[in-house]
Design a protein around this motif. Sequence first.
Motif, PDB file in Angstrom:
ATOM      1  N   GLU A 182      -7.732  -2.915  -2.711  1.00 27.09           N
ATOM      2  CA  GLU A 182      -7.336  -4.118  -3.446  1.00 27.09           C
ATOM      3  C   GLU A 182      -6.558  -5.033  -2.493  1.00 27.09           C
ATOM      4  O   GLU A 182      -5.469  -4.676  -2.062  1.00 27.09           O
TER       5      GLU A 182
ATOM      6  N   VAL B 173      -4.814  -7.672  -2.809  1.00 24.89           N
ATOM      7  CA  VAL B 173      -3.471  -8.117  -3.219  1.00 24.89           C
ATOM      8  C   VAL B 173      -2.446  -7.008  -3.003  1.00 24.89           C
ATOM      9  O   VAL B 173      -1.317  -7.256  -2.584  1.00 24.89           O
ATOM     10  N   GLN B 174      -2.853  -5.755  -3.254  1.00 24.89           N
ATOM     11  CA  GLN B 174      -1.944  -4.624  -3.010  1.00 24.89           C
ATOM     12  C   GLN B 174      -1.604  -4.519  -1.516  1.00 24.89           C
ATOM     13  O   GLN B 174      -0.454  -4.285  -1.147  1.00 24.89           O
TER      14      GLN B 174
ATOM     15  N   THR C 167       0.662  -7.421  -0.469  1.00 27.75           N
ATOM     16  CA  THR C 167       2.023  -7.201  -0.957  1.00 27.75           C
ATOM     17  C   THR C 167       2.746  -6.189  -0.076  1.00 27.75           C
ATOM     18  O   THR C 167       3.876  -6.419   0.357  1.00 27.75           O
TER      19      THR C 167
ATOM     20  N   MET D 244       6.049  -6.550   2.574  1.00 30.34           N
ATOM     21  CA  MET D 244       7.268  -5.756   2.422  1.00 30.34           C
ATOM     22  C   MET D 244       7.646  -5.032   3.710  1.00 30.34           C
ATOM     23  O   MET D 244       8.677  -4.362   3.768  1.00 30.34           O
TER      24      MET D 244
ATOM     25  N   TYR E 253       5.426  -2.788   5.356  1.00 29.07           N
ATOM     26  CA  TYR E 253       4.695  -1.536   5.587  1.00 29.07           C
ATOM     27  C   TYR E 253       3.638  -1.746   6.680  1.00 29.07           C
ATOM     28  O   TYR E 253       2.957  -2.767   6.703  1.00 29.07           O
TER      29      TYR E 253
ATOM     30  N   TRP F  68      -1.920   9.365 -14.256  1.00 28.38           N
ATOM     31  CA  TRP F  68      -1.786   7.943 -14.584  1.00 28.38           C
ATOM     32  C   TRP F  68      -3.143   7.314 -14.839  1.00 28.38           C
ATOM     33  O   TRP F  68      -3.307   6.509 -15.743  1.00 28.38           O
TER      34      TRP F  68
ATOM     35  N   MET G  49      -6.543   4.539 -22.354  1.00 26.00           N
ATOM     36  CA  MET G  49      -6.048   3.362 -23.048  1.00 26.00           C
ATOM     37  C   MET G  49      -7.181   2.347 -23.215  1.00 26.00           C
ATOM     38  O   MET G  49      -7.325   1.738 -24.265  1.00 26.00           O
TER      39      MET G  49
ATOM     40  N   ARG H  49      -2.983  -6.698 -10.240  1.00 26.52           N
ATOM     41  CA  ARG H  49      -3.568  -6.138  -9.036  1.00 26.52           C
ATOM     42  C   ARG H  49      -2.561  -5.979  -7.903  1.00 26.52           C
ATOM     43  O   ARG H  49      -2.857  -5.327  -6.913  1.00 26.52           O
ATOM     44  N   SER H  50      -1.391  -6.563  -8.029  1.00 28.97           N
ATOM     45  CA  SER H  50      -0.419  -6.398  -6.950  1.00 28.97           C
ATOM     46  C   SER H  50       0.522  -5.226  -7.223  1.00 28.97           C
ATOM     47  O   SER H  50       1.024  -4.604  -6.303  1.00 28.97           O
ATOM     48  N   LEU H  51       0.735  -4.892  -8.496  1.00 29.48           N
ATOM     49  CA  LEU H  51       1.555  -3.717  -8.807  1.00 29.48           C
ATOM     50  C   LEU H  51       0.723  -2.458  -8.581  1.00 29.48           C
ATOM     51  O   LEU H  51      -0.498  -2.480  -8.741  1.00 29.48           O
ATOM     52  N   LEU H  52       1.387  -1.366  -8.218  1.00 30.19           N
ATOM     53  CA  LEU H  52       0.674  -0.118  -7.961  1.00 30.19           C
ATOM     54  C   LEU H  52       0.615   0.697  -9.247  1.00 30.19           C
ATOM     55  O   LEU H  52       1.650   1.124  -9.755  1.00 30.19           O
ATOM     56  N   PRO H  53      -0.583   0.885  -9.805  1.00 33.62           N
ATOM     57  CA  PRO H  53      -0.676   1.475 -11.146  1.00 33.62           C
ATOM     58  C   PRO H  53      -0.273   2.953 -11.196  1.00 33.62           C
ATOM     59  O   PRO H  53      -0.052   3.477 -12.279  1.00 33.62           O
ATOM     60  N   TRP H  54      -0.200   3.619 -10.033  1.00 34.95           N
ATOM     61  CA  TRP H  54       0.193   5.030 -10.051  1.00 34.95           C
ATOM     62  C   TRP H  54       1.702   5.192  -9.946  1.00 34.95           C
ATOM     63  O   TRP H  54       2.213   6.287  -9.932  1.00 34.95           O
ATOM     64  N   LYS H  55       2.414   4.075  -9.849  1.00 30.74           N
ATOM     65  CA  LYS H  55       3.864   4.140  -9.789  1.00 30.74           C
ATOM     66  C   LYS H  55       4.451   3.522 -11.060  1.00 30.74           C
ATOM     67  O   LYS H  55       3.916   2.530 -11.565  1.00 30.74           O
TER      68      LYS H  55
ATOM     69  N   VAL I  56      11.292   0.177  -6.337  1.00 34.00           N
ATOM     70  CA  VAL I  56      11.826   0.912  -5.175  1.00 34.00           C
ATOM     71  C   VAL I  56      10.879   0.773  -3.972  1.00 34.00           C
ATOM     72  O   VAL I  56      11.316   0.656  -2.826  1.00 34.00           O
ATOM     73  N   PHE I  57       9.577   0.718  -4.256  1.00 33.84           N
ATOM     74  CA  PHE I  57       8.582   0.525  -3.191  1.00 33.84           C
ATOM     75  C   PHE I  57       8.853  -0.768  -2.422  1.00 33.84           C
ATOM     76  O   PHE I  57       8.569  -0.867  -1.225  1.00 33.84           O
ATOM     77  N   GLY I  58       9.412  -1.758  -3.115  1.00 29.82           N
ATOM     78  CA  GLY I  58       9.729  -3.039  -2.469  1.00 29.82           C
ATOM     79  C   GLY I  58      10.928  -2.970  -1.535  1.00 29.82           C
ATOM     80  O   GLY I  58      11.211  -3.920  -0.828  1.00 29.82           O
TER      81      GLY I  58
ATOM     82  N   TYR J 299       4.699   2.782 -16.965  1.00 29.35           N
ATOM     83  CA  TYR J 299       3.801   2.298 -15.925  1.00 29.35           C
ATOM     84  C   TYR J 299       3.516   0.820 -16.205  1.00 29.35           C
ATOM     85  O   TYR J 299       3.565   0.384 -17.364  1.00 29.35           O
TER      86      TYR J 299
ATOM     87  N   TRP K  19       0.874  -0.829 -16.444  1.00 34.48           N
ATOM     88  CA  TRP K  19      -0.220  -1.095 -17.377  1.00 34.48           C
ATOM     89  C   TRP K  19       0.145  -0.707 -18.803  1.00 34.48           C
ATOM     90  O   TRP K  19      -0.654  -0.916 -19.724  1.00 34.48           O
TER      91      TRP K  19
END
Lengths: 261, 263
Positions: free
Chosen positions: A149, A151-152, A155, A159, A161, A250, A257, B84-90, B97-99, B131, B133
Amino acid sequence: MKQSATSYIVRKFGGLAVFALIWEVVSRSGLVLQDYFPPVTAILVAMGEEIRSAKFVDNLFTTWGRALGGLAIAIVLGIGLAIIAARSYVLRRMLSPFVDMLRVLPPPAIVPISIFAFGIGTKLYLFIVIFAAVWPIYINAVNALAAPEPVQIATARSMGYGDDEILYRVRLPAALPEIFTGIRIGSGLALLAAVAAEMIAASSGLGALLYDAGFTLRVKDMFAIMFFVGISGILLNALVATVRRWLIGWHIDLAAMGEHA
Amino acid sequence: MTSILSAHGVGKSFGSHAIIRDLTFNAREGEFISVAGPSGCGKTTLLMCIAGLLKLDVGSVEFQGQKISEPPPGLAVVFQDYSRSLLPWKSNMENVVFGMKRLENLSAKEKHERGAEILSSVGLRGFEKHYPWQVSGGMQQRVAIARALAANSKLLLLDEPLAAVDAQTRADMQDLLLELAAKYKQTCLLVTHDVDEAVYLADRVIVLSNRPTHVIEEIEVPLKSPRDQIATRSDPIFLDLRARILSRIKSLKGPGGNADMPH
C-alpha cells in the motif's frame, strides 16, 4: 452469534454423517462387492485396531513429521525467496516461468530424480514435501509483498523508517493474510506429497502402509489408512487455522465485519 | 517570526509531464497555511516533495535551515486516505506509538503515556485498544492526526485530510485541527480543494496555478482567532476572501475544466 453446541456439531459433521450412512447402505445392499467396498462400520473397526497398534501410530507420526517438517521449511524458503524477489521486478519476471513450470510437476514425478540426489531417507521425503508446498506460499507471498500500500509506505518513510524496517514492520505484516492463503494451500500439498512419496519410495509412513494394504488386498485396512490420511488433513487445516487466528486475528475480524455489513 | 520552511524555485516533472515549475514560498513558524488551487494542479506532488518523499528536479526546500533530501525529523504528514495510511493490524494506540519512531529516548511505557495523552486530546479516550477499522472514518482520521503529532513534529503537512469525512464531522475536525495546532505549536501546511476550508483555517492562503504549478497569489487572512464556524463564516472579510480566491481559481483555464470542483 453463539450457536448451541448441538447445532454446531450438526453443521460441522452433519454432511459427513449423511455421507457415511449412504456408504453403509450401499455397501450392505449387495449392489457392490463388499470385498472391495466394505461398509463404513467395518472400516471404523479396522481403524480402531490400527490406532491401538504402536507400530501404526509410529507410522502415522512419521508421516505427520515429514509433512510438518517439510511444510515448515517450505514456509521459510517460500517467504524468504519472496522477500528477495519482491525487491526486483526483473528478477520476478525471470523467476516466473520457472515457478510456473515447477509448480505443476506432481510430487511422484520428482521422486526418481530425488532418489538419485538424496538416496532414500529423511532428506528425500523432506525435499519432495518442500517442493510441493513451497510454490503456493512463494506465489502468494511475492504477489502481496510486491504490491504494498503506497500510502502506508509513504507514511512510514516520513516517520523515519528505513527500507528494512518498512519490510518487517509494514510490508510483511500487511502481506500476512495473503501469505496465509498460500500456507493453507501448501499445507494440503505437503501432506499429499508426503503420502505420495511414501507410496513410491518408503517402507514407513501412511503412504507405505496404504500401498502395502492395497496390493495385499487388505481392503478394510486400506480404507482405514485412507481415512487416517483424511483426518490428518482436517487436523493440519485446524493447526494452520489456529496459527492464522493467532497471527492475523485482526484480518479475520475485519473480513467478518465486511460479511455482516 | 522566523521562517521554518522555504521552497525556492521548486520544479518537478514525471517523465515529460511538468507538474511543478519554479514554485517559491515561505512558511513562518506557527503559521497555518492553506494551499488551494485547481484540481490536479500538483498540490499533492508539492506536498510529497516538501516531505522529502519525492526528489526535486530543480530548486530546493529548506526545513529549519536544512536542505531536505529525505524525510526529515520534525515533519509529519497526514494523508487524505486514512483507511490506507493507518496500519490495520495495529490498534489505535499502537498506530500512534508507531509514529514515535524518532523519539528513541522514550521507553515503551513513556511512549504509551504520550500516546494516551495525544489520543485523548484528539477526543479518542477510550478507543486506544480499538483497531482503526472498528471506528468511524472521522475517528480514523483523528488517529492519523494523533499519530502525526506523536512524532513531536514542528511542521504538519496535511494532504486534504478532511476530504473523505462527512460535512458535520468535517466542521468539527476543522476546529479540532486549529485547537491542536495551537496546543502542540504546529506550523501547518494544509492542501485542500475546498476554498471555504482554506480560508476558515488559514493565516495565509497560497493560491496555485494550473500545471505546471507555481504560486500565483499569497493572501493574508486577517480573520480573528479563535475561529467560529458560524461567526467566522459570516464575517464579511471571510466572504470577500472566499469570493476573491474562488474567482481567481475559476479564471484559470486548465486541463481540469471545472477548476473549483473536487476531484
